[in-house]
Design a protein around this motif. Structure first.
Motif, PDB file in Angstrom:
ATOM      1  N   GLN A  54      21.606 -33.554  59.888  1.00 15.76           N
ATOM      2  CA  GLN A  54      21.659 -33.561  58.423  1.00 15.76           C
ATOM      3  C   GLN A  54      23.028 -33.066  57.979  1.00 15.76           C
ATOM      4  OE1 GLN A  54      18.893 -35.496  57.132  1.00 15.76           O
ATOM      5  NE2 GLN A  54      19.463 -34.094  55.488  1.00 15.76           N
ATOM      6  N   PRO A  55      23.684 -33.771  57.075  1.00 15.35           N
ATOM      7  CA  PRO A  55      25.000 -33.287  56.641  1.00 15.35           C
ATOM      8  C   PRO A  55      24.881 -31.981  55.846  1.00 15.35           C
ATOM      9  CG  PRO A  55      24.310 -35.176  55.331  1.00 15.35           C
ATOM     10  CD  PRO A  55      23.282 -35.018  56.414  1.00 15.35           C
ATOM     11  N   VAL A  56      25.926 -31.187  55.904  1.00 18.04           N
ATOM     12  CA  VAL A  56      26.006 -29.940  55.151  1.00 18.04           C
ATOM     13  C   VAL A  56      26.925 -30.169  53.949  1.00 18.04           C
ATOM     14  CG1 VAL A  56      26.873 -27.567  55.230  1.00 18.04           C
ATOM     15  CG2 VAL A  56      25.586 -28.510  57.182  1.00 18.04           C
ATOM     16  N   ASP A  57      26.453 -29.811  52.783  1.00 19.64           N
ATOM     17  CA  ASP A  57      27.277 -29.993  51.575  1.00 19.64           C
ATOM     18  C   ASP A  57      28.601 -29.256  51.728  1.00 19.64           C
ATOM     19  OD1 ASP A  57      25.435 -31.555  50.340  1.00 19.64           O
ATOM     20  OD2 ASP A  57      24.579 -29.948  49.093  1.00 19.64           O
ATOM     21  N   GLY A  58      29.666 -29.945  51.412  1.00 20.23           N
ATOM     22  CA  GLY A  58      30.978 -29.309  51.413  1.00 20.23           C
ATOM     23  C   GLY A  58      31.616 -29.149  52.775  1.00 20.23           C
ATOM     24  N   ALA A  59      31.005 -29.702  53.823  1.00 16.41           N
ATOM     25  CA  ALA A  59      31.589 -29.568  55.157  1.00 16.41           C
ATOM     26  C   ALA A  59      32.902 -30.339  55.245  1.00 16.41           C
ATOM     27  CB  ALA A  59      30.612 -30.075  56.203  1.00 16.41           C
ATOM     28  N   THR A  60      33.896 -29.725  55.857  1.00 16.82           N
ATOM     29  CA  THR A  60      35.174 -30.407  56.090  1.00 16.82           C
ATOM     30  C   THR A  60      35.079 -31.277  57.336  1.00 16.82           C
ATOM     31  OG1 THR A  60      36.289 -28.514  55.127  1.00 16.82           O
ATOM     32  CG2 THR A  60      37.650 -30.047  56.437  1.00 16.82           C
ATOM     33  N   ASP A  61      34.483 -30.704  58.356  1.00 23.60           N
ATOM     34  CA  ASP A  61      34.243 -31.453  59.591  1.00 23.60           C
ATOM     35  C   ASP A  61      33.136 -30.741  60.364  1.00 23.60           C
ATOM     36  OD1 ASP A  61      35.426 -29.253  60.767  1.00 23.60           O
ATOM     37  OD2 ASP A  61      37.257 -30.307  61.405  1.00 23.60           O
ATOM     38  N   TYR A  62      32.833 -31.229  61.526  1.00 23.56           N
ATOM     39  CA  TYR A  62      31.792 -30.610  62.364  1.00 23.56           C
ATOM     40  C   TYR A  62      32.327 -30.465  63.784  1.00 23.56           C
ATOM     41  CZ  TYR A  62      28.605 -32.064  58.624  1.00 23.56           C
ATOM     42  OH  TYR A  62      27.993 -32.259  57.409  1.00 23.56           O
ATOM     43  N   GLN A  63      31.864 -29.402  64.442  1.00 30.86           N
ATOM     44  CA  GLN A  63      32.191 -29.221  65.858  1.00 30.86           C
ATOM     45  C   GLN A  63      30.929 -29.446  66.688  1.00 30.86           C
ATOM     46  OE1 GLN A  63      33.852 -25.195  65.516  1.00 30.86           O
ATOM     47  NE2 GLN A  63      35.787 -26.045  66.280  1.00 30.86           N
ATOM     48  N   ILE A  64      31.097 -30.186  67.760  1.00 35.21           N
ATOM     49  CA  ILE A  64      29.983 -30.487  68.668  1.00 35.21           C
ATOM     50  C   ILE A  64      30.210 -29.694  69.946  1.00 35.21           C
ATOM     51  CG2 ILE A  64      28.875 -32.270  70.072  1.00 35.21           C
ATOM     52  CD1 ILE A  64      30.632 -33.287  66.900  1.00 35.21           C
ATOM     53  N   GLU A  65      29.222 -28.885  70.289  1.00 30.15           N
ATOM     54  CA  GLU A  65      29.317 -28.029  71.470  1.00 30.15           C
ATOM     55  C   GLU A  65      28.315 -28.511  72.511  1.00 30.15           C
ATOM     56  OE1 GLU A  65      28.654 -23.312  71.730  1.00 30.15           O
ATOM     57  OE2 GLU A  65      26.873 -24.572  71.946  1.00 30.15           O
ATOM     58  N   ARG A  66      28.774 -28.546  73.735  1.00 27.96           N
ATOM     59  CA  ARG A  66      27.918 -28.968  74.857  1.00 27.96           C
ATOM     60  C   ARG A  66      27.943 -27.892  75.943  1.00 27.96           C
ATOM     61  NH1 ARG A  66      30.649 -32.736  78.714  1.00 27.96           N
ATOM     62  NH2 ARG A  66      30.962 -34.152  76.980  1.00 27.96           N
ATOM     63  N   THR A  67      26.749 -27.582  76.494  1.00 26.20           N
ATOM     64  CA  THR A  67      26.646 -26.589  77.567  1.00 26.20           C
ATOM     65  C   THR A  67      25.816 -27.174  78.699  1.00 26.20           C
ATOM     66  OG1 THR A  67      26.591 -24.840  75.888  1.00 26.20           O
ATOM     67  CG2 THR A  67      25.944 -24.228  78.140  1.00 26.20           C
ATOM     68  N   PRO A  68      26.326 -27.193  79.916  1.00 21.52           N
ATOM     69  CA  PRO A  68      25.478 -27.663  81.022  1.00 21.52           C
ATOM     70  C   PRO A  68      24.368 -26.659  81.297  1.00 21.52           C
ATOM     71  CG  PRO A  68      27.596 -26.858  81.851  1.00 21.52           C
ATOM     72  CD  PRO A  68      27.672 -26.804  80.355  1.00 21.52           C
ATOM     73  N   VAL A  69      23.163 -27.163  81.529  1.00 19.07           N
ATOM     74  CA  VAL A  69      22.017 -26.284  81.806  1.00 19.07           C
ATOM     75  C   VAL A  69      21.254 -26.832  82.995  1.00 19.07           C
ATOM     76  CG1 VAL A  69      21.788 -25.525  79.411  1.00 19.07           C
ATOM     77  CG2 VAL A  69      20.519 -27.529  80.198  1.00 19.07           C
ATOM     78  N   ASP A  70      20.449 -25.970  83.603  1.00 15.35           N
ATOM     79  CA  ASP A  70      19.613 -26.416  84.719  1.00 15.35           C
ATOM     80  C   ASP A  70      18.229 -26.793  84.207  1.00 15.35           C
ATOM     81  OD1 ASP A  70      18.224 -24.092  84.290  1.00 15.35           O
ATOM     82  OD2 ASP A  70      19.044 -23.049  86.051  1.00 15.35           O
ATOM     83  N   ALA A  71      17.330 -27.048  85.147  1.00 17.39           N
ATOM     84  CA  ALA A  71      15.996 -27.514  84.761  1.00 17.39           C
ATOM     85  C   ALA A  71      15.237 -26.474  83.938  1.00 17.39           C
ATOM     86  CB  ALA A  71      15.202 -27.889  86.009  1.00 17.39           C
ATOM     87  N   ASP A  72      15.618 -25.208  84.077  1.00 17.51           N
ATOM     88  CA  ASP A  72      14.953 -24.152  83.307  1.00 17.51           C
ATOM     89  C   ASP A  72      15.684 -23.842  82.007  1.00 17.51           C
ATOM     90  OD1 ASP A  72      13.046 -23.859  85.319  1.00 17.51           O
ATOM     91  OD2 ASP A  72      14.402 -22.528  86.453  1.00 17.51           O
ATOM     92  N   ASN A  73      16.629 -24.734  81.667  1.00 18.02           N
ATOM     93  CA  ASN A  73      17.380 -24.552  80.425  1.00 18.02           C
ATOM     94  C   ASN A  73      18.305 -23.337  80.471  1.00 18.02           C
ATOM     95  OD1 ASN A  73      18.119 -25.537  77.994  1.00 18.02           O
ATOM     96  ND2 ASN A  73      16.356 -24.768  76.851  1.00 18.02           N
ATOM     97  N   THR A  74      18.659 -22.929  81.695  1.00 18.94           N
ATOM     98  CA  THR A  74      19.598 -21.815  81.850  1.00 18.94           C
ATOM     99  C   THR A  74      21.008 -22.380  81.979  1.00 18.94           C
ATOM    100  OG1 THR A  74      17.899 -20.576  83.014  1.00 18.94           O
ATOM    101  CG2 THR A  74      20.190 -19.821  83.278  1.00 18.94           C
ATOM    102  N   PRO A  75      21.947 -21.867  81.197  1.00 23.72           N
ATOM    103  CA  PRO A  75      23.315 -22.396  81.291  1.00 23.72           C
ATOM    104  C   PRO A  75      23.875 -22.286  82.706  1.00 23.72           C
ATOM    105  CG  PRO A  75      23.077 -21.066  79.320  1.00 23.72           C
ATOM    106  CD  PRO A  75      21.811 -20.880  80.105  1.00 23.72           C
ATOM    107  N   THR A  76      24.485 -23.354  83.161  1.00 25.46           N
ATOM    108  CA  THR A  76      25.143 -23.363  84.464  1.00 25.46           C
ATOM    109  C   THR A  76      26.652 -23.476  84.307  1.00 25.46           C
ATOM    110  OG1 THR A  76      24.908 -25.755  84.608  1.00 25.46           O
ATOM    111  CG2 THR A  76      23.159 -24.435  85.601  1.00 25.46           C
ATOM    112  N   GLY A  77      27.116 -23.479  83.092  1.00 19.13           N
ATOM    113  CA  GLY A  77      28.554 -23.549  82.819  1.00 19.13           C
ATOM    114  C   GLY A  77      28.800 -23.024  81.421  1.00 19.13           C
ATOM    115  N   VAL A  78      30.043 -23.100  81.013  1.00 17.32           N
ATOM    116  CA  VAL A  78      30.411 -22.508  79.729  1.00 17.32           C
ATOM    117  C   VAL A  78      30.189 -23.506  78.594  1.00 17.32           C
ATOM    118  CG1 VAL A  78      32.090 -20.921  80.719  1.00 17.32           C
ATOM    119  CG2 VAL A  78      32.820 -23.228  80.035  1.00 17.32           C
TER     120      VAL A  78
END
Ligand code: ZN
Length: 701
Positions: A54-78
């Motif tokens: 959903q867009p945010v009113d007044g947003a200039t842009d958006y940042q998309i963050e990705r984190t690798p995770v394992d099968a238990d949803n535990t981060p395996t990287g930054v």
């Protein structure tokens, strides 16, 4: 080093944010701050993930963050910022999307998105976690299990030439839908292969393939731009083995022609040009090189109605997928319009759904690109009445894909964005086939009518797409200068025998094919009378002919002599044609007889009386009316396009053995007789209307 430390600080901050979010899940939905991104979803496709929110009113842009995770949803990287969404990315601002790509397909990730207001970072969205789509094809199913060298090395290496030949041969052997044909050889004798793909099997001959309104993808002309080629190889596997109803439906309605590597020598050596240093994408009209000759001969024989030409582009500022239609002003308007519809009507709209940023070549501060050289395949195909586009894969991630310093990530984003484009290309052809064919028919008829000015160099403008628009800077205007405009087109170009058949030095090693051979590769009709060779302009490729044969052309083959019409206005009484006669805007009241060895070329002409040509050197009629029977029996060249005949038509005993008579887009109020012709007449894919019976050779015309 300094840069690394900054990254680490940012990462630790992000991990802290992640933990905070994870620790307070109950509050996440009920107390979302107004500037927090909500409703984040992740949709998986081949090699990319479409994130939508959903867009945010007044947003200039958006940042998309990705984190690798394992099968238990535990981060395996930054956690890493992998994407920046900007408002000039897509046409529909109310439904922002971003195609995240570059990861190894099949891995599992968590994504979050946050808005920025100016430079102020707003809270991250709730995270979504998903496993991405593994490389296409069940690893235990024969055929499907094939992988390219690029896939097996996780994008560390491009597929080699020998890997390509083995891979395409394996597909050919395992799939009834695929036939691999060799179009020719490179200067260094590498095969130039084409995969001919149809369902349940591809049509057997080039002529039969042409009848399916095929589409052609040229995957790799610049050897150091290999991203599209890897997409082509993956798509070929999908088309060959997929049981998805969409794929079988597509292949039941057309034939897909994929040329993975026209420039095998350049690819093997990672050079832009071929082994002689020639930029092949500056040679498709001149066809000095064996590689371009192979492709243009294929276009002549298979007659694709739509095409894409794959490249990579060094603009890192903007756009994932710069595209451009054929702009040369000699391209027929319907082909330009249809190509623009494919790009702006289809690719921009679908890109906004999938999250890919299609834009005009140039896109943002793109420079002096995308001009009118007819030597560029985009323009050559347009001049051959093929709806088509250039495709550039932005070669580096740049500002909007900040994590692509990683080479493999960068390569995967490029290849999977090309794969998306090529699938969209097939969908567009499937959905808009009727319009594409109408554009082609209209273009051929308008070209053959030989009306309007000719331009030796100069482009149609590409106005910026209405805001919000994907990309700010379409390519420059490139209007034709006055000295490169010819207001009154000639009827034909006359070449001497030395010009036509003389040895040339402009090919590899100082040896070039003759003008006669190159004209034959383009598929133009030529009338030979004695030592003179006439190339009439009332042909489908009227816009291209002067670019190779006029003395004012910028990159020409020879200085042909302009031949202007000799017969205009009203003429009463019988007419006997001797030599080369060209009628334009003429009214001939009386029978017309074309003598043996003579030729008649007409445009916008009405003949009231029978037209008879026995043993003539050629009869080319376009945009003309014959009120009376037409009987043509020659050993010369025959073309009848967009004519009306009030009477029977008899094309019999025409036996050039190489030059098929053309009868296209013509209305015949009477029977049509075609017997004993070799080759059999054909209609360029433009049906004729015949009010009387037709004999076998013309039954399908
Ligand atoms: Zn290129």
């Amino acid at each position: 080093m300094r840069r690394q430390r900054q990254t680490l600080i940012a990462v630790s901050t992000l991990i802290a944010l992640t933990l905070t979010t994870a620790a307070t899940p109950a509050n996440a939905h009920t107390t979302a701050p107004p500037d927090q991104v909500t409703a984040l979803t992740a949709h998986q496709a081949d090699g990319y993930t479409t994130l939508a929110w959903q867009p945010v009113d007044g947003a200039t842009d958006y940042q998309i963050e990705r984190t690798p995770v394992d099968a238990d949803n535990t981060p395996t990287g930054v956690p890493t910022i992998v994407g920046i969404w900007r408002p000039n990315r897509q046409i529909n601002q109310q439904a922002p999307t971003f195609a995240d790509a570059g990861y190894h397909p099949g891995d599992t990730f968590q994504w979050r998105v946050r808005a920025r207001t100016g430079t102020t970072e707003q809270p991250y969205s709730d995270p979504v976690t998903a496993t991405t789509t593994a490389p296409w094809g069940n690893p235990t199913t024969p055929g499907e299990q094939l992988r390219t060298g690029w896939e097996t090395t996780r994008a560390a290496q491009y597929t080699t030439d020998t890997d390509e030949y083995a891979y395409t041969a394996a597909i050919d052997a395992l799939s009834d839908r695929v036939r691999v044909v060799e179009l020719g050889r490179t200067v260094q004798n590498r095969p130039i292969n084409m995969m001919v793909i149809g369902h349940p099997t591809p049509a057997a001959t080039p002529q039969a393939v042409a009848a399916t309104a095929p589409v052609a993808i040229n995957c790799n002309v610049h050897g150091n731009e290999p991203g599209d080629r890897e997409a082509c190889l993956i798509m070929a596997r999908q088309l060959a083995f997929s049981t998805d109803p969409r794929i079988t439906d597509l292949l039941s309605h057309t034939t897909v022609l994929i040329v993975p590597t026209i420039n095998g020598d350049g690819r093997a050596n990672n050079t832009r040009g071929n082994s002689t240093g020639q930029d092949l994408n500056r040679d498709y009209s001149l066809i000095r090189q064996p590689e371009t000759t192979a492709y243009i001969t294929m276009v002549r024989d298979y007659r694709p109605v739509a095409g894409y030409d794959g490249h990579e582009f060094g603009n890192s500022r903007a756009g994932d997928l710069p595209m451009l239609p054929p702009r040369h002003q000699n391209v027929a308007q319907p082909i330009f319009d249809q190509s623009q519809d494919m790009i702006e009507g289809h690719m921009y709209a679908k890109g906004a759904e999938a999250g890919w940023w299609a834009c005009p070549y140039g896109c943002e501060g793109g420079g002096n690109v995308g001009l009118s050289e007819e030597t560029i395949l985009r323009n050559t195909l347009g001049l051959k009445n093929v709806t088509n586009s250039l495709l550039e894969l932005r070669s580096s991630g740049g500002q909007t894909r900040p994590d692509e310093g990683n080479t493999a990530n960068n390569r995967r984003r490029k290849t999977y964005s090309a794969l998306w484009t090529f699938h969209q290309f097939l969908d567009y052809h499937r959905a808009d086939r009727a319009d594409i064919l109408t554009a082609r028919s209209d273009a051929i008829e308008s070209q053959a009518a030989n009306t309007g000015r000719l331009v030796f160099r100069g482009s149609r403008p590409i106005p910026a797409h209405p805001a919000p628009h994907p990309g700010d800077s379409p390519p420059p205007l490139d209007a034709p200068p006055a000295d490169l405009i010819l207001d009154t087109p000639p009827c034909a170009y006359k070449l001497t025998d030395a010009q036509y058949n003389g040895a040339r030095t402009d090919g590899p090693g100082g040896v070039g094919t003759t003008v006669a051979q190159r004209i034959a590769a383009h598929g133009w009709k030529v009338i030979t009378i004695g030592d003179d060779h006439y190339v009439p302009l009332n042909q489908p490729e009227r816009g291209l002919i002067p670019l190779l044969l006029d003395s004012k052309a910028v990159e020409k083959l020879t200085d042909g002599e302009r031949v202007h019409p000799t017969l205009t206005g009203r003429r009463n009484g019988p007419l006997t044609v001797t030599g080369f006669t060209c009628a334009d805007d003429a009214t001939i009241n009386g029978p017309v007889t074309v003598r043996a060895g003579a030729a008649l070329v007409t445009t916008a002409t009405t003949i009231s009386g029978p037209l008879t040509a026995t043993g003539a050197a050629g009869v080319l009629l376009a945009d003309s009316t014959i009120n009376g029977p037409v009987r043509i029996a020659t050993t010369g060249t025959i073309s009848i396009i967009d004519a009306t005949v009030a009477g029977p038509v008899d094309l019999s005993g025409n036996t050039t053995a190489t030059d098929a008579p053309v009868l296209a887009g013509t209305t015949i109020r009477g029977p049509l007789t075609c017997t004993g012709n070799n080759p059999t007449p054909h209609n360029l894919g433009i049906a004729n209307t015949v009010h009387g019976p037709r004999t076998t050779q013309c039954a399908a015309l």
